[in-house]
Enzyme design. Sequence first.
Site, PDB file in Angstrom:
ATOM      1  CG  HIS A  12      35.096  46.280  25.213  1.00  0.00           C
ATOM      2  ND1 HIS A  12      33.730  46.699  24.911  1.00  0.00           N
ATOM      3  CD2 HIS A  12      35.904  47.094  24.666  1.00  0.00           C
ATOM      4  CE1 HIS A  12      33.987  48.013  24.713  1.00  0.00           C
ATOM      5  NE2 HIS A  12      35.432  48.248  24.617  1.00  0.00           N
TER       6      HIS A  12
ATOM      7  CG  HIS B 146      38.273  53.155  30.972  1.00  0.00           C
ATOM      8  ND1 HIS B 146      38.196  53.005  29.833  1.00  0.00           N
ATOM      9  CD2 HIS B 146      37.733  54.418  31.012  1.00  0.00           C
ATOM     10  CE1 HIS B 146      37.490  53.942  28.751  1.00  0.00           C
ATOM     11  NE2 HIS B 146      37.091  54.717  29.947  1.00  0.00           N
TER      12      HIS B 146
ATOM     13  CG  ASP C  95      43.604  49.485  26.436  1.00  0.00           C
ATOM     14  OD1 ASP C  95      42.126  49.700  26.943  1.00  0.00           O
ATOM     15  OD2 ASP C  95      44.067  50.638  25.991  1.00  0.00           O
TER      16      ASP C  95
HETATM   17  C1  SDX Z   1      38.451  50.169  27.371  1.00  0.00           C
HETATM   18  O1  SDX Z   1      33.834  50.593  27.365  1.00  0.00           O
HETATM   19  C2  SDX Z   1      34.669  51.102  26.326  1.00  0.00           C
HETATM   20  O2  SDX Z   1      34.162  51.481  25.270  1.00  0.00           O
HETATM   21  C3  SDX Z   1      36.157  51.092  26.809  1.00  0.00           C
HETATM   22  C4  SDX Z   1      37.192  51.308  25.831  1.00  0.00           C
HETATM   23  C5  SDX Z   1      36.988  52.778  25.308  1.00  0.00           C
HETATM   24  O3  SDX Z   1      37.562  52.908  24.110  1.00  0.00           O
HETATM   25  O4  SDX Z   1      36.721  53.533  25.971  1.00  0.00           O
HETATM   26  O5  SDX Z   1      37.036  50.398  24.686  1.00  0.00           O
HETATM   27  C6  SDX Z   1      38.461  51.134  26.283  1.00  0.00           C
HETATM   28  O6  SDX Z   1      38.467  50.214  28.590  1.00  0.00           O
HETATM   29  C7  SDX Z   1      38.947  48.645  26.881  1.00  0.00           C
HETATM   30  C8  SDX Z   1      39.001  47.492  27.892  1.00  0.00           C
HETATM   31  C9  SDX Z   1      40.370  47.618  28.703  1.00  0.00           C
HETATM   32  N1  SDX Z   1      40.526  47.067  29.907  1.00  0.00           N
HETATM   33  C10 SDX Z   1      41.004  45.793  29.987  1.00  0.00           C
HETATM   34  O7  SDX Z   1      41.668  45.269  29.262  1.00  0.00           O
HETATM   35  C11 SDX Z   1      41.171  45.285  31.355  1.00  0.00           C
HETATM   36  C12 SDX Z   1      40.722  43.558  31.430  1.00  0.00           C
HETATM   37  N2  SDX Z   1      39.268  43.550  30.994  1.00  0.00           N
HETATM   38  C13 SDX Z   1      38.404  43.323  31.971  1.00  0.00           C
HETATM   39  O8  SDX Z   1      38.544  43.581  33.155  1.00  0.00           O
HETATM   40  C14 SDX Z   1      37.087  43.380  31.332  1.00  0.00           C
HETATM   41  O9  SDX Z   1      36.887  42.519  30.294  1.00  0.00           O
HETATM   42  C15 SDX Z   1      36.343  44.681  31.090  1.00  0.00           C
HETATM   43  C16 SDX Z   1      36.451  45.535  32.474  1.00  0.00           C
HETATM   44  C17 SDX Z   1      36.832  45.375  29.896  1.00  0.00           C
HETATM   45  C18 SDX Z   1      34.908  44.545  30.823  1.00  0.00           C
HETATM   46  O10 SDX Z   1      34.152  44.003  32.022  1.00  0.00           O
HETATM   47  P1  SDX Z   1      32.537  43.488  32.100  1.00  0.00           P
HETATM   48  O11 SDX Z   1      31.907  43.877  30.900  1.00  0.00           O
HETATM   49  O12 SDX Z   1      32.146  43.953  33.395  1.00  0.00           O
HETATM   50  O13 SDX Z   1      32.710  41.946  32.059  1.00  0.00           O
HETATM   51  P2  SDX Z   1      33.137  41.247  33.549  1.00  0.00           P
HETATM   52  O14 SDX Z   1      33.761  41.769  34.461  1.00  0.00           O
HETATM   53  O15 SDX Z   1      31.691  40.871  33.942  1.00  0.00           O
HETATM   54  O16 SDX Z   1      33.448  39.786  32.825  1.00  0.00           O
HETATM   55  C19 SDX Z   1      32.476  38.853  32.354  1.00  0.00           C
HETATM   56  C20 SDX Z   1      33.077  37.523  32.591  1.00  0.00           C
HETATM   57  C21 SDX Z   1      33.687  37.100  33.918  1.00  0.00           C
HETATM   58  O17 SDX Z   1      33.646  35.665  33.978  1.00  0.00           O
HETATM   59  P3  SDX Z   1      32.575  35.101  34.999  1.00  0.00           P
HETATM   60  O18 SDX Z   1      32.708  35.630  36.423  1.00  0.00           O
HETATM   61  O19 SDX Z   1      31.396  35.265  34.267  1.00  0.00           O
HETATM   62  O20 SDX Z   1      33.229  33.552  35.153  1.00  0.00           O
HETATM   63  O21 SDX Z   1      34.359  37.409  31.768  1.00  0.00           O
HETATM   64  C22 SDX Z   1      35.603  37.437  32.708  1.00  0.00           C
HETATM   65  C23 SDX Z   1      34.845  37.545  34.024  1.00  0.00           C
HETATM   66  O22 SDX Z   1      35.937  37.056  35.050  1.00  0.00           O
HETATM   67  N3  SDX Z   1      36.456  38.321  31.980  1.00  0.00           N
HETATM   68  C24 SDX Z   1      37.811  38.200  32.241  1.00  0.00           C
HETATM   69  C25 SDX Z   1      38.479  39.466  31.758  1.00  0.00           C
HETATM   70  N4  SDX Z   1      37.431  40.262  31.276  1.00  0.00           N
HETATM   71  C26 SDX Z   1      36.265  39.590  31.623  1.00  0.00           C
HETATM   72  N5  SDX Z   1      38.564  37.260  32.673  1.00  0.00           N
HETATM   73  C27 SDX Z   1      39.934  37.335  32.414  1.00  0.00           C
HETATM   74  N6  SDX Z   1      40.297  38.232  31.873  1.00  0.00           N
HETATM   75  C28 SDX Z   1      39.755  39.277  31.464  1.00  0.00           C
HETATM   76  N7  SDX Z   1      40.409  40.253  30.753  1.00  0.00           N
END
Ligand code: SDX
Length: 429
Positions: A307, A268, A363
Amino acid sequence: MSKQTLTITDNRTGETIEVPIGHDTIKALDLRQLKAQPDDFGMMAYDPGYTNTASCKSRITYVDGDRGILRYRGYPIEQLAQESAFLEAAYLLIFGELPSADELAHWNERIMRHTHIHENLADLLKTFRHDAHPMGILISAIAAMSTLHPEAKQVHDNQRRLQQIWRILGALPTVAAFSYQNRLGRPYTHPHSALGYIDNFLYMMNPMNQDDGEVDPVLARALDALFILHADHEQNCSTSALRNIASSDADPYSSIAGAAAALYGPLHGGANEAVLRMLTAIGDVKKIPAYLNKVKNREARLMGFGHRVYKNYDPRAQIIKKIAYDVFEVTGGNPLIDIAVELERIALDDEYFASRRLYPNVDFYSGIIYQAMGFPVDMFPVLFVLGRAPGWLAQWVELATDPEQRIARPRQIYLGEDERSYVPLAERA
Ligand code: SDX
């Protein structure tokens, strides 16, 4: 006109129910009519991470993840970032309308009056080790503020709420700056109430290359816009944590401390710090393919990408990318920007990320700017808290005044042991 209802047939019993649809949503509680046996609890919906569950009705922020739209009280984020100021955007989020000149002047004056923190709080900050992570300090300090203002417990008193809103928005930058200075072993630079909100924060962070307390207007404007971009984002992890805590009528300091704790996580708000560490570890554009292979092999995450809601480019990331170049005009370039831009180019052209609709989020570029401005990496999530505070406060007020809201208490699907009797120690294997 078609009926705004959903007909559901339970094939276990052949029973059919018809439930009303409102706002393209059904009430989960209506599912409880469906029972396999007459004395069953009734059907629930299972939704870990709340990927498809609305916890509230809100009028604050609208996000359309497919079209990359973000609006605060109907105003597009692009216009607010360009035209507004952070405290004005904070007013808009909390009160629902842009302030008049008099309202804005009073709002600014009230908040700037509260930038001086209680001496007990200033002393508390000195008790932390020099290497304490500033988020641990900030979360502790926000919670500690509840001990200084017991009247904050009157969460249903509008005037008491407003007082705490002024105090929180006023105090947070000071707590952040004092904790930074304390870690450097420097005396506090106390608030300069004649300065604007952002200028005062940069002034208090004085060791950050600001001579004689002068604040560079380009940097101040960039940080102001960055805070606007972070100010709210509907029911994200930290906001829903705040709503959960506040739903028990907990005071706003305890609720915001909990929200900051949720934001601290690297998935996050802690992601901006993690992005910088990732870019630094990659170190060279030639090493980007190797890193992306690690991501595809699930040995690492591409921090700053992906996201829950945006399945298109996060509009905030596009704006932040532009701000970066304004800042670099003043601070000089940041070598990490070249790695970030190349990393984005390669990833957006890669089926692995395209098929998962992974794009840069808020981010991805923010940390590069903060680093160029001289903030240490572990201060980045603290800056996210300073930006998000008005959104949390707006969501808190909306929760406290929503007659439909009740204490948060989700159900569970129990898969544990059935009843069994206690076994005395002597009889255990
Ligand atoms: C913020 O919610 C908000 O509004 C948050 C925010 C705000 O203003 O408050 O926008 C701020 O938190 C932005 C996000 C910052 N976080 C990151 O950058 C961390 C990296 N991103 C993630 O870990 C991920 O994308 C999340 C946590 C942001 C979202 O996770 P989800 O929606 O639960 O997605 P998921 O984990 O189910 O992923 C879906 C697929 C998966 O692949 P499969 O298992 O289906 O093969 O996408 C892949 C994940 O492995 N994936 C990623 C990835 N994010 C998702 N693979 C590699 N790198 C990534 N960053």
